[in-house]
Enzyme design. Structure first.
Site, PDB file in Angstrom:
ATOM      1  N   GLY A 155       0.837  -1.188   0.000  1.00  0.00           N
ATOM      2  CA  GLY A 155       0.000   0.000   0.000  1.00  0.00           C
ATOM      3  C   GLY A 155       0.870   1.235   0.000  1.00  0.00           C
ATOM      4  O   GLY A 155       2.097   1.163  -0.150  1.00  0.00           O
ATOM      5  N   ARG A 194       0.288  -8.198  -2.922  1.00  0.00           N
ATOM      6  CA  ARG A 194      -0.679  -9.260  -3.155  1.00  0.00           C
ATOM      7  C   ARG A 194      -0.927  -9.469  -4.650  1.00  0.00           C
ATOM      8  O   ARG A 194      -1.071 -10.593  -5.135  1.00  0.00           O
ATOM      9  CB  ARG A 194      -2.001  -8.918  -2.454  1.00  0.00           C
ATOM     10  CG  ARG A 194      -3.075  -9.977  -2.620  1.00  0.00           C
ATOM     11  CD  ARG A 194      -4.371  -9.531  -1.961  1.00  0.00           C
ATOM     12  NE  ARG A 194      -4.169  -9.241  -0.557  1.00  0.00           N
ATOM     13  CZ  ARG A 194      -4.177 -10.160   0.395  1.00  0.00           C
ATOM     14  NH1 ARG A 194      -4.359 -11.434   0.085  1.00  0.00           N
ATOM     15  NH2 ARG A 194      -3.999  -9.828   1.652  1.00  0.00           N
ATOM     16  N   LYS A 249      -2.060   0.282  12.147  1.00  0.00           N
ATOM     17  CA  LYS A 249      -2.663   1.134  13.177  1.00  0.00           C
ATOM     18  C   LYS A 249      -4.137   0.791  13.302  1.00  0.00           C
ATOM     19  O   LYS A 249      -4.968   1.282  12.541  1.00  0.00           O
ATOM     20  CB  LYS A 249      -2.462   2.607  12.822  1.00  0.00           C
ATOM     21  CG  LYS A 249      -0.996   3.022  12.790  1.00  0.00           C
ATOM     22  CD  LYS A 249      -0.820   4.480  12.453  1.00  0.00           C
ATOM     23  CE  LYS A 249       0.656   4.871  12.470  1.00  0.00           C
ATOM     24  NZ  LYS A 249       0.881   6.298  12.159  1.00  0.00           N
ATOM     25  N   ALA A 294       2.354   9.070   3.846  1.00  0.00           N
ATOM     26  CA  ALA A 294       3.115   8.310   2.859  1.00  0.00           C
ATOM     27  C   ALA A 294       3.579   9.169   1.688  1.00  0.00           C
ATOM     28  O   ALA A 294       4.712   9.021   1.215  1.00  0.00           O
ATOM     29  CB  ALA A 294       2.278   7.135   2.353  1.00  0.00           C
ATOM     30  N   LYS A 346      -5.907   8.333  16.817  1.00  0.00           N
ATOM     31  CA  LYS A 346      -5.782   9.546  15.990  1.00  0.00           C
ATOM     32  C   LYS A 346      -6.606   9.433  14.708  1.00  0.00           C
ATOM     33  O   LYS A 346      -7.059  10.453  14.165  1.00  0.00           O
ATOM     34  CB  LYS A 346      -4.312   9.841  15.682  1.00  0.00           C
ATOM     35  CG  LYS A 346      -3.552   8.735  14.954  1.00  0.00           C
ATOM     36  CD  LYS A 346      -3.542   8.892  13.452  1.00  0.00           C
ATOM     37  CE  LYS A 346      -2.778   7.775  12.777  1.00  0.00           C
ATOM     38  NZ  LYS A 346      -2.700   7.940  11.320  1.00  0.00           N
ATOM     39  N   ASN A 404      -8.002   9.475   6.556  1.00  0.00           N
ATOM     40  CA  ASN A 404      -9.078   9.537   7.534  1.00  0.00           C
ATOM     41  C   ASN A 404      -9.713  10.918   7.579  1.00  0.00           C
ATOM     42  O   ASN A 404     -10.934  11.050   7.632  1.00  0.00           O
ATOM     43  CB  ASN A 404      -8.544   9.136   8.914  1.00  0.00           C
ATOM     44  CG  ASN A 404      -8.194   7.666   8.987  1.00  0.00           C
ATOM     45  OD1 ASN A 404      -9.050   6.814   9.186  1.00  0.00           O
ATOM     46  ND2 ASN A 404      -6.916   7.351   8.798  1.00  0.00           N
ATOM     47  N   VAL A 460      -6.726   2.317   2.255  1.00  0.00           N
ATOM     48  CA  VAL A 460      -7.577   1.911   3.366  1.00  0.00           C
ATOM     49  C   VAL A 460      -7.771   3.061   4.343  1.00  0.00           C
ATOM     50  O   VAL A 460      -6.812   3.742   4.719  1.00  0.00           O
ATOM     51  CB  VAL A 460      -6.965   0.702   4.101  1.00  0.00           C
ATOM     52  CG1 VAL A 460      -7.786   0.331   5.327  1.00  0.00           C
ATOM     53  CG2 VAL A 460      -6.858  -0.487   3.155  1.00  0.00           C
TER      54      VAL A 460
END
Length: 333
Positions: free
Chosen positions: A14, A36, A108, A141, A192, A257, A280
């Site tokens: 990822g 994957r 996380k 990232a 967080k 998020n 994700v």
């Protein structure tokens, strides 16, 4: 004699796994990155890119990719787990890791069904507890991929192990600190995400810096309360894995998020908002688990609970704001 970590296996291609592979290569390590999808591995090896997860970034030649589980960990001196938290147990069950090598978790989350931190999940999957480390901090990232300066905390029950991992990932653009507070570092990394969703919802509703600052600050208080109740050092939450990670995740538009929360605040349905994201959104699945764990040990987490209710469709973001403002008046603590 200091153990030499030269070859590192990173399991998970990822955005964060790919970026971590890059920083390890910049630190002088040889890296095998497990993907994957064989097509992702082929693109990394031939084009030096993982365009879907880390667009526009050329990966060093020291990073080689594979979709073969056995080849990924063969002869590794350390293994890094960069998988979504809810898939860690299933993936680890099918992996035969080299015995005695350090295993570093970047995941996380708290596991659905058990409420366990990722280090505990790894231990239940057969990894020796004294070989488990966790790494967390303000590590977006995309910025790591662009080689912008960043820091993190490496925590392990064994201080020497934390130092070994610290040295292995120390490079020209990345500095790691050490800790033995594994619980605190993991709890900070989990909570967080929930707070960032709340901040994103406030932004999506058109609210300003006052609301964002209040949510971030109260979120930190909630994270600290939960961490203390689980045995963490409260000072951990004032550092890189607490306040540092919270600030980056709540304030940056690069945060998945936060971006997810912004869409919710604008009226987008949960499933549609998840589909719009790149990668994700850990907080979408871990927030209900955090709320459940907190409730089970008597820790009050109103921001997390409110996000949980929005995710469950019990409240709209606007109703969540009204509920927050109508809460009982009390001292700050």
């Amino acid at each position: 004699m200091v153990p030499v970590i030269d070859h590192v296996a990173v399991l998970g291609a990822g955005g964060w796994g790919t970026a971590f592979a890059l920083l390890l290569a910049d630190a002088g390590r040889n890296v095998t990155l497990w993907a994957r999808d064989p097509r992702v591995a082929d693109a990394i090896n031939t084009e030096r890119r993982n365009e879907r997860r880390l667009p526009g970034i050329e990966l060093p030649v020291q990073v080689r990719a594979t979709s073969d589980r056995s080849a990924a960990v063969a002869d590794a001196d350390a293994v890094v787990i960069a998988l979504p938290s809810q898939t860690v147990r299933a993936n680890m069950t099918g992996w035969a890791l080299p015995r005695g090598v350090p295993v570093v978790s970047l995941a996380k989350g708290l596991e659905e069904g058990t409420g366990l931190r990722m280090s505990r999940v790894l231990a239940e999957c057969g990894v020796a507890p004294d070989q488990i480390a966790v790494l967390s901090g303000p590590n977006l990232a995309d910025e790591i991929g662009r080689r912008e300066p960043a820091s993190a905390v490496v925590a392990a029950a064994e201080h020497d192990l934390a130092v070994d991992i610290q040295r292995a990932c120390h490079g020209p653009n990345f500095r790691a600190y050490t800790s033995t507070d594994v619980t605190g570092v993991e709890v900070g990394g989990v909570t967080k995400n929930s707070i960032a969703i709340a901040v994103g919802m406030a932004i999506g509703l058109g609210l300003g810096a006052n609301a964002v600052a209040a949510l971030t600050t109260r979120g930190l208080a909630e994270s600290t309360r939960l961490g203390e109740a689980m045995g963490a050092d409260p000072l951990t939450f004032q550092g890189m894995a607490g306040m540092g990670d919270l600030v980056a995740t709540c304030f940056s538009p690069l945060s998945r998020n936060r971006s997810f929360g912004v869409e919710l605040g604008r009226g987008v349905a949960v499933e549609a908002a998840l589909a719009h994201g790149r990668g994700v959104v850990e907080g979408a699945r871990s927030t209900p688990v955090v709320a459940q764990v907190a409730g089970g040990i008597g820790v009050d987490m109103p921001v997390v609970s409110t996000v949980c209710d929005v995710l469950a469709g019990l409240l709209t973001p606007a109703e969540a704001l009204d509920r927050a403002m109508a809460r009982e008046l009390k001292p700050e603590r």
